[in-house]
Each structure stands twice: as structure tokens, then as C-alpha cells.
Motif scaffolding. Structure first.
Motif, PDB file in Angstrom:
ATOM      1  N   GLY A 197      13.535 -11.144 -29.868  1.00 58.92           N
ATOM      2  CA  GLY A 197      14.210 -11.900 -28.808  1.00 58.92           C
ATOM      3  C   GLY A 197      15.715 -11.888 -29.019  1.00 58.92           C
ATOM      4  O   GLY A 197      16.497 -11.647 -28.086  1.00 58.92           O
ATOM      5  N   LEU A 198      16.118 -12.149 -30.238  1.00 61.05           N
ATOM      6  CA  LEU A 198      17.553 -12.184 -30.514  1.00 61.05           C
ATOM      7  C   LEU A 198      18.214 -10.836 -30.225  1.00 61.05           C
ATOM      8  O   LEU A 198      19.287 -10.775 -29.629  1.00 61.05           O
ATOM      9  N   ARG A 199      17.567  -9.781 -30.674  1.00 58.33           N
ATOM     10  CA  ARG A 199      18.167  -8.470 -30.430  1.00 58.33           C
ATOM     11  C   ARG A 199      18.300  -8.196 -28.934  1.00 58.33           C
ATOM     12  O   ARG A 199      19.332  -7.718 -28.466  1.00 58.33           O
ATOM     13  N   ALA A 200      17.247  -8.517 -28.214  1.00 58.42           N
ATOM     14  CA  ALA A 200      17.320  -8.292 -26.765  1.00 58.42           C
ATOM     15  C   ALA A 200      18.451  -9.117 -26.161  1.00 58.42           C
ATOM     16  O   ALA A 200      19.221  -8.643 -25.302  1.00 58.42           O
ATOM     17  N   VAL A 241      31.009  -5.558 -34.501  1.00 55.36           N
ATOM     18  CA  VAL A 241      29.751  -5.707 -35.225  1.00 55.36           C
ATOM     19  C   VAL A 241      28.600  -5.252 -34.332  1.00 55.36           C
ATOM     20  O   VAL A 241      28.541  -5.664 -33.166  1.00 55.36           O
ATOM     21  N   PRO A 242      27.709  -4.428 -34.825  1.00 50.48           N
ATOM     22  CA  PRO A 242      26.577  -4.012 -33.973  1.00 50.48           C
ATOM     23  C   PRO A 242      25.605  -5.165 -33.753  1.00 50.48           C
ATOM     24  O   PRO A 242      25.519  -6.088 -34.572  1.00 50.48           O
ATOM     25  N   ASP A 243      24.871  -5.075 -32.662  1.00 49.70           N
ATOM     26  CA  ASP A 243      24.016  -6.202 -32.292  1.00 49.70           C
ATOM     27  C   ASP A 243      22.922  -6.463 -33.307  1.00 49.70           C
ATOM     28  O   ASP A 243      22.509  -7.595 -33.527  1.00 49.70           O
ATOM     29  N   GLY A 244      22.443  -5.403 -33.938  1.00 45.23           N
ATOM     30  CA  GLY A 244      21.389  -5.600 -34.929  1.00 45.23           C
ATOM     31  C   GLY A 244      21.869  -6.484 -36.068  1.00 45.23           C
ATOM     32  O   GLY A 244      21.147  -7.377 -36.536  1.00 45.23           O
ATOM     33  N   VAL A 245      23.077  -6.272 -36.489  1.00 46.66           N
ATOM     34  CA  VAL A 245      23.606  -7.070 -37.580  1.00 46.66           C
ATOM     35  C   VAL A 245      23.714  -8.530 -37.192  1.00 46.66           C
ATOM     36  O   VAL A 245      23.385  -9.450 -37.942  1.00 46.66           O
ATOM     37  N   LEU A 246      24.186  -8.745 -35.974  1.00 49.67           N
ATOM     38  CA  LEU A 246      24.314 -10.103 -35.477  1.00 49.67           C
ATOM     39  C   LEU A 246      22.983 -10.846 -35.559  1.00 49.67           C
ATOM     40  O   LEU A 246      22.887 -11.964 -36.085  1.00 49.67           O
ATOM     41  N   ILE A 265      10.753  -9.189 -26.134  1.00 51.38           N
ATOM     42  CA  ILE A 265       9.859  -9.873 -27.070  1.00 51.38           C
ATOM     43  C   ILE A 265       8.493  -9.200 -27.112  1.00 51.38           C
ATOM     44  O   ILE A 265       7.946  -8.828 -26.079  1.00 51.38           O
ATOM     45  N   LYS A 266       7.948  -9.054 -28.312  1.00 57.63           N
ATOM     46  CA  LYS A 266       6.595  -8.511 -28.426  1.00 57.63           C
ATOM     47  C   LYS A 266       5.652  -9.653 -28.768  1.00 57.63           C
ATOM     48  O   LYS A 266       5.947 -10.469 -29.641  1.00 57.63           O
ATOM     49  N   VAL A 267       4.556  -9.675 -28.102  1.00 54.14           N
ATOM     50  CA  VAL A 267       3.548 -10.675 -28.434  1.00 54.14           C
ATOM     51  C   VAL A 267       2.685 -10.139 -29.562  1.00 54.14           C
ATOM     52  O   VAL A 267       2.784  -8.980 -29.937  1.00 54.14           O
TER      53      VAL A 267
END
Lengths: 219, 219, 219, 219
Positions: free
Chosen positions: A99-102, A188-193, A86-88
Motif C-alpha cells: 500500500g505504501l509503495r503504491a 529519494v526513490p519511492d521504495g526507500v521511502l 495492495i495484495k490480499v
DNA sequence: CATGAATGAGCTTTCATTCAT
DNA sequence: AATGAATGAAAGCTCATTCAT
């Protein structure tokens, strides 16, 4: 079986305690992930770890304690991974996005961890669910904060249609379920998810079908 | 003593098979819900059912079979309840709305069924998850159909941001998780629960915070 | 092995519960007597009884419970035997005499019972000693009553040299120890044993060596 | 760190063998007294002694040997204490009197020793009982000698009513039991305890209730 | 000398399952 | 039809004991 563990039958080499503990925990997570708490046997864990049962009991305690140790370690790892991602100082939607991607990256790289945490820890009676629900609670709170901050800016009060906590719970649940679904549809790649979820949550079906689409800006 | 027929200890009344099977399944669902598959003992089930163990084996087979029977019966009931709640020939969003309400009503009225299906059946290795996932699959398909019909009307193709299946999976997951959350936060009425989800899914946060709110029209 | 128990390997005949319980208790007493509580293994008990281990657990509970059952049964038997041997309405010394004979007869005929009660039950920590000490307490009280009744008739008060309880404890202890000694020197008849004690206790060395001897009169 | 010699964790000081053995035996006696032979664990002994388990094995052998060492040391101490307390060239009853006092003083000051010897060593199958019974045998012989010397002076032969060995065994048993009883009723001074026994044994109830009382003369 | 690391073997306990009545 | 009686098999856990450093 780690890297071949010890050739079975031979007395294991003397190793420092920390190393053995790691071996054991790794094996335990793997076995728990595969069979679940109840069906996992201490025998299989000890074989997988390449270590005799008494060592497990001496280092990490009884089965319950061992499971607790697994949960603690894995939930700690998950939390770290997400927080690191997560980036602040970026807008709320971008925080969510990162957050989701991580999260999905972690699930992809640690399927067993996720399986233990999500599929097994929650269903065993006892203190285990507590540990995981605490983690989940932190996730929900985090999301709720984002949601509420958005909501209050616009003057939304406490209407039936809007409850930060409830919505956040639903969102977190959706993310978890999607992760589960992913385990069996891993092409499915994580970015798409993450992208799906963002669109669903941020825009909703209605806007989506209008062709309106959410996309990550900058980094 | 000779002609008394129903004596000798506590020998249970001769009952038609269907009745016995119901007794047993009811008891099994209750016990499985409380302890989970592995920790549930055939002894407790037989005691709860008021039927001896050999009867269970003779009528419904071994533990695995018994569990399968439970899952089949309960998932059938859930499916029926939801299908009965859905109205055809209304707009997609209203179909979703009615489906969700029926779902939450079922969960409220059959906590044990839901617990067995969601919390326990999914985590036991073996053929059980399959049964439930089939059910879940039907739910996802149903939702996906709604979504896709909306989407294709507007000419959305197969872009990364839009996958009917994926979105439907996320939605179903959100609904399930919210049901779970509800089990421990039961003071919210089912209508509100469904309302949250509809808003989240149909409009998304973005519209929500603009004050735009989805509300059921007519019935 | 009772009377050959069941031929090993074959499924045991169906017998009423009471019969099996007796078999099990008999075996348990024998095995506990031979090895003591800790070293006795449930396996050996079940083999000796000609019954599988699960039956033991189902009928008489865990090892501790089983041991408790043994102690209760045997101490009950001992108590009965002694009480049946004592005659009322005879002078105190004759009561003591008959009690002692009955006691030694019991020990002779039930060496195992006595071994369990005296050698083993007392030394295992836990609730067991309590059971036996209760029995011992009853014996001491009984003797103390005899002693005190004699003493008070003669006007003996509470002097340091005379404490009913203390003396009774000593006497009971002497009787027990003599029984123990007897186990390894069994060529002395029980009457003689009782006779020794009576002389020691009633007359003391001093009179004894004067040629003064106590002898049972009438019945 | 190189020349510091005594470092690296907690490595115990190099100590002469005799000292280590004492440490270990002290700990062993304490632990055996508290838990009994079987329930005492080598781990607890090594912790209590502040010495690692391999040292115990190397200095005093396996568990059985260790227990034997304990018994030998403690029975030696007891024997010494009693022998040191007895005065020669005084009349037999005074010898007994002094012996008893010395015995009870020892028990009071070394409860653990007595517990191990009396409560535990006797009940464990194996060679242990032998060790203690040898000690007990010496006590019985000693007492028997006193008794017989008295008896033969008066011309008592081998009648059923009089057996030095048997009487001595009973007396020793009484003394032991009283010691046991004392452990749980410690408010009586040791002199009184010895006094009870002397009266019981020397005079018997009969004389006692006549008001005849034995008292120590001179020292 | 001294020990942390390591284990074989055994124990108690429970459970799903079946037989004999 | 219905059940009390019976068990094989396996699981969790602990302990006395030894090896390698």
C-alpha cells in the motif's frame, strides 16, 4: 496548457462535452495546486484550459463545485491506485508495504493531485475537508484493521498505550507528512521511502538501532 | 468638552505602541485561525482588535507583513514551550517523551496558534511556508540528532533502511498529524497521545503486539 | 450629476456621511427612474452621484437595499406631501379634492420619485412591490373611509353595486393612471386634473352631461 | 438507425414554422409574465418551449423582437376580445358595460397576457411602451367617443371640468387598476367588477349614495 | 431543419490600501 | 496619535447571442 490548447483568440473547435470536461478539470487541478483554492482565479483556469469561462460554469458549476469535482476525481484516482497496489492474502506487514509503495508512486506521478488533496482541500473551510477526510478515514480504518488484527491476536486489550485508531491516525499522518517532505526532497526513490516507514512503524527505533531491520519478503 | 480630552465619538485611548501591537496581533491570530489567510479580512481584524485599520498598517504593515508577524510570534512561542519542556542529561527516549508532552500541552492551550501555524501558514503560497518550515526543520534536526546518536552508537551506516533525516521527518509528521487529529478528538489526555507516539516510534508494532510496552521512567 | 459632483478622476472631498447618503440616494432615484431597476447599473449610479461604488455598498448596501432605501424615502415624501395637503374638518368631497391636488402637485414636482414608485417598484419581483402596495393600501383605505362614511349615512348596505374597497381601489387606480398619462401630456395644470377626477367620481358622466358640475367651495 | 430519420438524442420533430412559432410565443409569454422582461432568460424560454435557442433567433429574432411579438399578439387578442364583446346600436352606457365585461373576462382567462401587457411592457424602456400605449390609446379614444357624443348632445363645450380625452384616460386607468387589483382579489365575479365601474363612472358617488343605481337593461 | 457548443461583454460585489482631518 | 472617508482593481458569475455540425 494541455497541448497548446487553442491558439488564443480563435474560437475553439467544437468538441464533445466529455473531452472539454476533462480539459477543464485538468486545468483546474493544476491551477488549484499552484495557487490554492482562494487565490486561484476562474480566469486563469479558463485560460489554462483553453476554454471560456462560461463553459466552465455550464459544465462544472461555480468555483466551489469545480473544486469539489477536482477533489472527487483526484481522491478517486488515489484510492484506486492504492487499492490496485495492495495484495490480499499476504501477511499484514506486506499489505502495508505494498500500500505504501503504491501511495508513494501515485504521489510521485501526480504531484498536483496530491498537492490539491493534501495541502489545499484540507484548509479551505466548507464541505471540502469532509470529502478528503472521508478518504483519509478509509485509509485510517484500513490501517487500524491491520493493527488491531495483529494486536488482538496477542491479546492486547484497551490500554492507554494501544489504540488502533490513534496509532493508525499517526501512521497515516506520518505517511502523508513524508510525502509532503518528499515533494521538496525528491531524490529519494519511492521504495526507500516506504522502507523507512515500514521500519519505523513495524520495528521502531529500538529494534532498528539494534541492527534489526524489516525487509520485504517474496513479492 | 474642551478639556475632556477623551471624547468625540469613541476615539481610542492613547496607548503605548507595544500594547497596541499586542492587541492587533492577538486579534490577527484569532481571525487568521478562524478563516485562513485569504478569507480573513483586514476589516474583521481591525474590529476584533478594537483598532482602526490605518493603525494596523502603520504598526505592522500590510496583510502579508501582519501574517508574517503572527507566524513569527507563534512559532517563537511554540519553540520556547517545547524547549522549556525538554530536559537535558536524560536518555534520548526521555528527551523525546518530554518534548512531545510539551508540544501537545502547547497545542492544547493555544489551539489558535497551532491552527495558524499548521493549517494555514503552510498552504499559502509565498514566504510564509518558509517561516514555518524553518521551525519544522529545527524540530526535525533535533529529532534526527537523537535518532542518529542512537544509530551511530550501534554502527548503523547510511543504508536504505536508515536515514536519520527521513525518519525524523516522518516522526515529526506523525506528531503533527496526531495533533491535528486531536483538535477534533479532544477527549484524549495529552499524556496518552504522547504515549502512543512513543510506543509506535520506539518499539514499533512488532514489539507492541508482543506485549512489550514503552513507559516513562523517573521524570 | 448633482451640482457637477466632483470633477471626475479627482479624489472626492471628505464629506460627512449624511451628505454622501443623500447624494447617493438622489442619484439612485434618478437612474432607477430612467432605466428601471434591472437596467440601472451601479456604475452609472456611482458616476451620477460622483462617488465610488464601494461607498454605495458601504453606506446603503447592495443594489436591492439601495432600491429599498429609494422607495422608502420617496414613498415617505409622497405620503407627507399628501397628508400635508389634506384639510380635516371639511366635507369629504373637499378632503378628496385637496388630497388629489396635493398628489398631483407632488407628481409634478417629483416626476422621478413618482416614476420609480409607480412604474418600477411595482413590477420588480421581490419585497419592493410590498412597500409600495402598503402605501397604495393606505391611500385606498383613506378613500374607502370617505366613501363608506357617505354611503352608510344614506343606509347603503353591502350590495353588489357598492363596495367601498373596490370603488376606492378603482378611484386610486384612476388617479394613478391619470398621473401617468399626465407625464406625457404635461400641458394640463394640476388643478384641472384634480377637477376632472372629482367630477367623474363625484357626479359621474350622467350628471356631468346634464350640465351638473362639481366645483370646490371655500377652501 | 440510418433510415429511422427521427432519432439521435432528442432531436425535435420537423414541424411547420407556424406551429413552432406558436410554441415559442406561448412559452415566451408565460416566462415574461412570470419574471418580467429583464429577468426572463432566453434559456428558460427555450426550455419551456421545448425548442433550441437558435430556432428562436431564427424565427422570431432577438429578445427585443421576441418581446415585441408577444406584445403584438396579446394586445391583438385583447382588442379582438373586447371588440367582439361590444354591441353596436345600443345606448352608449350599454356599450361601455359590454366592453368592460368582455375586458374582465379576457383578463380572467388570460392572466399571463394581461400581466405581460400591463405590468411588464409598460415599464421597460424602449419601443415596448409605445406598442401598448397605442392599444391603450385606442381604448381611450373609444371611450372618449362615447363620452363626447353624450356631452356634445347636451351642448357641453370645452370647459376645464370636461375633457373627453382626460376623462376617458381616467376611466381606462381605473379599469386597468381594478383589473390589477382583481388579480390579487379574484373572488369577485367579473360582472360585479364591471358593475362597480359603471356605477362609479356613470352616476358618481353622489347619486350612488342617494340610492340611485345603474343597472344593465335588456342585453 | 435543428442544435450542442462556444464566447464577449457586462454586472454586482468585495477587499486591501491610503488620504485628509 | 488616530480615524472615518474614499477608492482602484479585481473576482465570480450570468446572459444574449452565434457558429459549426
Amino acid at each position: 496548457m494541455a497541448e497548446d490548447a487553442q491558439r488564443s483568440g480563435e474560437r475553439a473547435k467544437r468538441l464533445p462535452r466529455a473531452v472539454r470536461e476533462k480539459q477543464i478539470l485538468d486545468a483546474a487541478v493544476a491551477v488549484f495546486a499552484q495557487h490554492g483554492y482562494h487565490s486561484a482565479s476562474m480566469d486563469e483556469i479558463s485560460e489554462t484550459a483553453g476554454v471560456s469561462k462560461p463553459m466552465i460554469y455550464s459544465y462544472l458549476g461555480a468555483k466551489e463545485d469545480l473544486f469539489t469535482h477536482c477533489i472527487r476525481r483526484e481522491s478517486g484516482r488515489l484510492l484506486e491506485a492504492v487499492q490496485a497496489g495492495i495484495k490480499v492474502d499476504v501477511p499484514p506487514d506486506m499489505q502495508l508495504w505494498h500500500g505504501l509503495r503504491a501511495f508513494y508512486r501515485f504521489v510521485a506521478e501526480h504531484r498536483e493531485s496530491w498537492t490539491v488533496l493534501h495541502r489545499h482541500a484540507l484548509t479551505v473551510g466548507g464541505p471540502f475537508a469532509g470529502e478528503v477526510n472521508a478518504l483519509r478515514g478509509r485509509a485510517i480504518d484500513l490501517v487500524a484493521q491491520l493493527v488491531v488484527s495483529q494486536g488482538s491476536r496477542k491479546g492486547l486489550g484497551e490500554q492507554a498505550e494501544f489504540s488502533g485508531k490513534g496509532l493508525a491516525a499517526a501512521l497515516v499522518g506520518a505517511a502523508e507528512s513524508l510525502a509532503d517532505w518528499w515533494l521538496d526532497n525528491s531524490d529519494v526513490p519511492d521504495g526507500v521511502l516506504a522502507s523507512w516507514l515500514m521500519n519505523l512503524i513495524w520495528l521502531g527505533f529500538n529494534d532498528l538501532v539494534e541492527g534489526d531491520v524489516w525487509r520485504p519478503r517474496e513479492s
